[in-house]
Design a protein around this motif. Structure first.
Motif, PDB file in Angstrom:
ATOM      1  N   HIS A 280       0.856  -1.179   0.000  1.00  0.00           N
ATOM      2  CA  HIS A 280       0.000   0.000   0.000  1.00  0.00           C
ATOM      3  C   HIS A 280       0.893   1.230   0.000  1.00  0.00           C
ATOM      4  N   GLY A 281       0.590   2.176  -0.890  1.00  0.00           N
ATOM      5  CA  GLY A 281       1.477   3.273  -1.234  1.00  0.00           C
ATOM      6  C   GLY A 281       2.221   3.960  -0.128  1.00  0.00           C
ATOM      7  N   LEU A 282       1.527   4.448   0.922  1.00  0.00           N
ATOM      8  CA  LEU A 282       2.202   5.242   1.926  1.00  0.00           C
ATOM      9  C   LEU A 282       2.926   4.400   2.956  1.00  0.00           C
ATOM     10  N   ASP A 283       2.750   3.092   2.966  1.00  0.00           N
ATOM     11  CA  ASP A 283       3.434   2.228   3.913  1.00  0.00           C
ATOM     12  C   ASP A 283       4.841   1.927   3.415  1.00  0.00           C
ATOM     13  N   ILE A 284       5.668   2.951   3.348  1.00  0.00           N
ATOM     14  CA  ILE A 284       7.013   2.788   2.842  1.00  0.00           C
ATOM     15  C   ILE A 284       7.975   3.615   3.680  1.00  0.00           C
ATOM     16  N   GLY A 285       9.203   3.151   3.779  1.00  0.00           N
ATOM     17  CA  GLY A 285      10.206   4.002   4.387  1.00  0.00           C
ATOM     18  C   GLY A 285      10.770   3.530   5.704  1.00  0.00           C
ATOM     19  N   GLY A 286      10.172   2.518   6.362  1.00  0.00           N
ATOM     20  CA  GLY A 286      10.618   2.143   7.691  1.00  0.00           C
ATOM     21  C   GLY A 286      11.783   1.182   7.754  1.00  0.00           C
TER      22      GLY A 286
ATOM     23  N   ILE B 297      20.556  -4.126  10.110  1.00  0.00           N
ATOM     24  CA  ILE B 297      19.241  -4.172   9.485  1.00  0.00           C
ATOM     25  C   ILE B 297      18.241  -3.732  10.536  1.00  0.00           C
ATOM     26  N   GLY B 298      17.180  -3.044  10.105  1.00  0.00           N
ATOM     27  CA  GLY B 298      16.245  -2.561  11.100  1.00  0.00           C
ATOM     28  C   GLY B 298      14.923  -2.132  10.515  1.00  0.00           C
ATOM     29  N   ASP B 299      14.036  -1.724  11.420  1.00  0.00           N
ATOM     30  CA  ASP B 299      12.663  -1.396  11.060  1.00  0.00           C
ATOM     31  C   ASP B 299      12.202  -0.248  11.944  1.00  0.00           C
ATOM     32  N   VAL B 300      11.872   0.877  11.336  1.00  0.00           N
ATOM     33  CA  VAL B 300      11.358   2.020  12.071  1.00  0.00           C
ATOM     34  C   VAL B 300       9.846   1.898  12.230  1.00  0.00           C
ATOM     35  N   GLN B 301       9.363   2.171  13.434  1.00  0.00           N
ATOM     36  CA  GLN B 301       7.927   2.181  13.683  1.00  0.00           C
ATOM     37  C   GLN B 301       7.286   3.298  12.876  1.00  0.00           C
ATOM     38  N   GLY B 302       6.189   2.974  12.197  1.00  0.00           N
ATOM     39  CA  GLY B 302       5.523   3.964  11.369  1.00  0.00           C
ATOM     40  C   GLY B 302       5.950   3.859   9.924  1.00  0.00           C
ATOM     41  N   HIS B 303       5.350   4.699   9.087  1.00  0.00           N
ATOM     42  CA  HIS B 303       5.606   4.654   7.654  1.00  0.00           C
ATOM     43  C   HIS B 303       5.649   6.064   7.093  1.00  0.00           C
ATOM     44  N   ASP B 304       5.740   6.143   5.790  1.00  0.00           N
ATOM     45  CA  ASP B 304       5.682   7.407   5.067  1.00  0.00           C
ATOM     46  C   ASP B 304       6.988   8.178   5.199  1.00  0.00           C
ATOM     47  N   VAL B 305       6.968   9.441   4.813  1.00  0.00           N
ATOM     48  CA  VAL B 305       8.162  10.254   4.711  1.00  0.00           C
ATOM     49  C   VAL B 305       8.867  10.380   6.060  1.00  0.00           C
ATOM     50  N   GLU B 306       8.088  10.545   7.129  1.00  0.00           N
ATOM     51  CA  GLU B 306       8.688  10.704   8.452  1.00  0.00           C
ATOM     52  C   GLU B 306       9.496   9.476   8.847  1.00  0.00           C
ATOM     53  N   ALA B 307       8.960   8.294   8.572  1.00  0.00           N
ATOM     54  CA  ALA B 307       9.679   7.066   8.893  1.00  0.00           C
ATOM     55  C   ALA B 307      10.944   6.937   8.057  1.00  0.00           C
ATOM     56  N   ALA B 308      10.864   7.310   6.776  1.00  0.00           N
ATOM     57  CA  ALA B 308      12.044   7.242   5.913  1.00  0.00           C
ATOM     58  C   ALA B 308      13.137   8.173   6.415  1.00  0.00           C
ATOM     59  N   ALA B 309      12.763   9.388   6.823  1.00  0.00           N
ATOM     60  CA  ALA B 309      13.741  10.338   7.335  1.00  0.00           C
ATOM     61  C   ALA B 309      14.348   9.844   8.645  1.00  0.00           C
TER      62      ALA B 309
END
Length: 281
Positions: A68-74, A91-103
């Motif tokens: 799903h489109g905005l679920d990206i970046g974590g 390797i890791g996984d940020v909680q949340g998605h979208d631009v904020e998670a990518a940053a």
């Protein structure tokens, strides 16, 4: 006295309303698409263009965006050289998605690199990175695995911060899930300690680091996903890491996941040395 009737809208008024709603919908879609494209661009720029290798150790990675489109970046993976010839992989996984998670993912990844350049112990690296993230006072947190490989001793040191365990296998048929002790996710709790597990590689094989998007989804739970990855890694232990990473990512496709997913494969030869510790792989 008959009730007063509300005048019916004319065809022109209905068309005007439809045009206005269509324009609002189009603006919303375009805005969402712009955020998706920005998140994807951040993801491409923040992930490494290449991974370090040394004689006897080859690395490869795969990243799959969410369905799903905005679920990206974590999710992220990384590999970089340390002092005295050692290599580090995370390797890791940020909680949340979208631009904020990518940053935020980029901040975590750069923070780990910076601390690891001056601190050897992976557990201490995670401890200091955790302190830095807490000081930033962000609401996001990240799970992570950090691994340090010494090509002189063929020793691996690893530490986990609330992350999915690694999977390993050797060419002689041994395999398993590295359920090592760890600590809390980064950026969540102050004063968290991170245990370090040390092993010396004794036989050719592969180590696979991954995120939960690879092994967990509507189709089956995390434990079953990990067991599926174990079977894949056992069959492909010691082979080309690019091919093995692609095969592991197929497990993610079968979970029906909505999250993004990352895989980092380290395929290694057996060191030409005698005298090995009891907990070697």
């Amino acid at each position: 006295m008959s009730p007063r009737r509300t005048p019916r809208a004319t065809s022109a008024e209905l068309l005007s309303t439809l045009r206005r709603l269509a324009a609002q919908t189009r603006e919303g879609v375009e805005h969402q698409q712009a955020r998706v494209e920005l998140a994807e661009a951040l993801q491409r720029e923040l992930l490494p263009a290449s991974l370090p290798v040394v004689p006897g150790l080859r690395a490869a990675a795969r990243y799959a965006p969410a369905r799903h489109g905005l679920d990206i970046g974590g999710d992220w993976y990384d590999g970089f050289r340390l002092s005295e010839g050692a290599l580090a992989f995370s390797i890791g996984d940020v909680q949340g998605h979208d631009v904020e998670a990518a940053a935020f993912m980029g901040q975590v990844r750069i923070g780990l690199r910076a601390v690891a350049s001056v601190v050897d112990d992976p557990g201490e690296v995670l401890t200091r990175a955790n302190e830095v993230l807490l000081a930033m006072d962000r609401e996001l947190f990240a799970t992570c695995t950090l691994l340090r490989f010494d090509p002189e001793t063929w020793e691996i040191e690893s530490a986990r911060a609330g992350h999915v365990p690694a999977v390993w296998a050797t060419v002689d048929g041994r395999c398993g899930i590295a359920e090592d002790a760890g600590g809390p996710p980064l950026g969540m709790l102050p004063g968290g300690g991170y245990a370090v597990t040390r092993r010396r590689i004794a036989a050719a094989g592969s180590i696979v680091l991954l995120t939960d998007g690879v092994v967990e989804g509507p189709a089956f739970p995390l434990d079953e996903g990990l067991e599926r990855v174990v079977r894949v890694v056992r069959e492909g232990a010691g082979t080309d890491p690019e091919e093995l990473a692609a095969e592991v990512m197929k497990v993610a496709d079968s979970t029906g996941h909505a999250d993004d997913a990352a895989v980092l494969v380290l395929s290694h030869d057996g060191p030409e040395r005698a005298g090995t510790s009891r907990d070697e792989r």
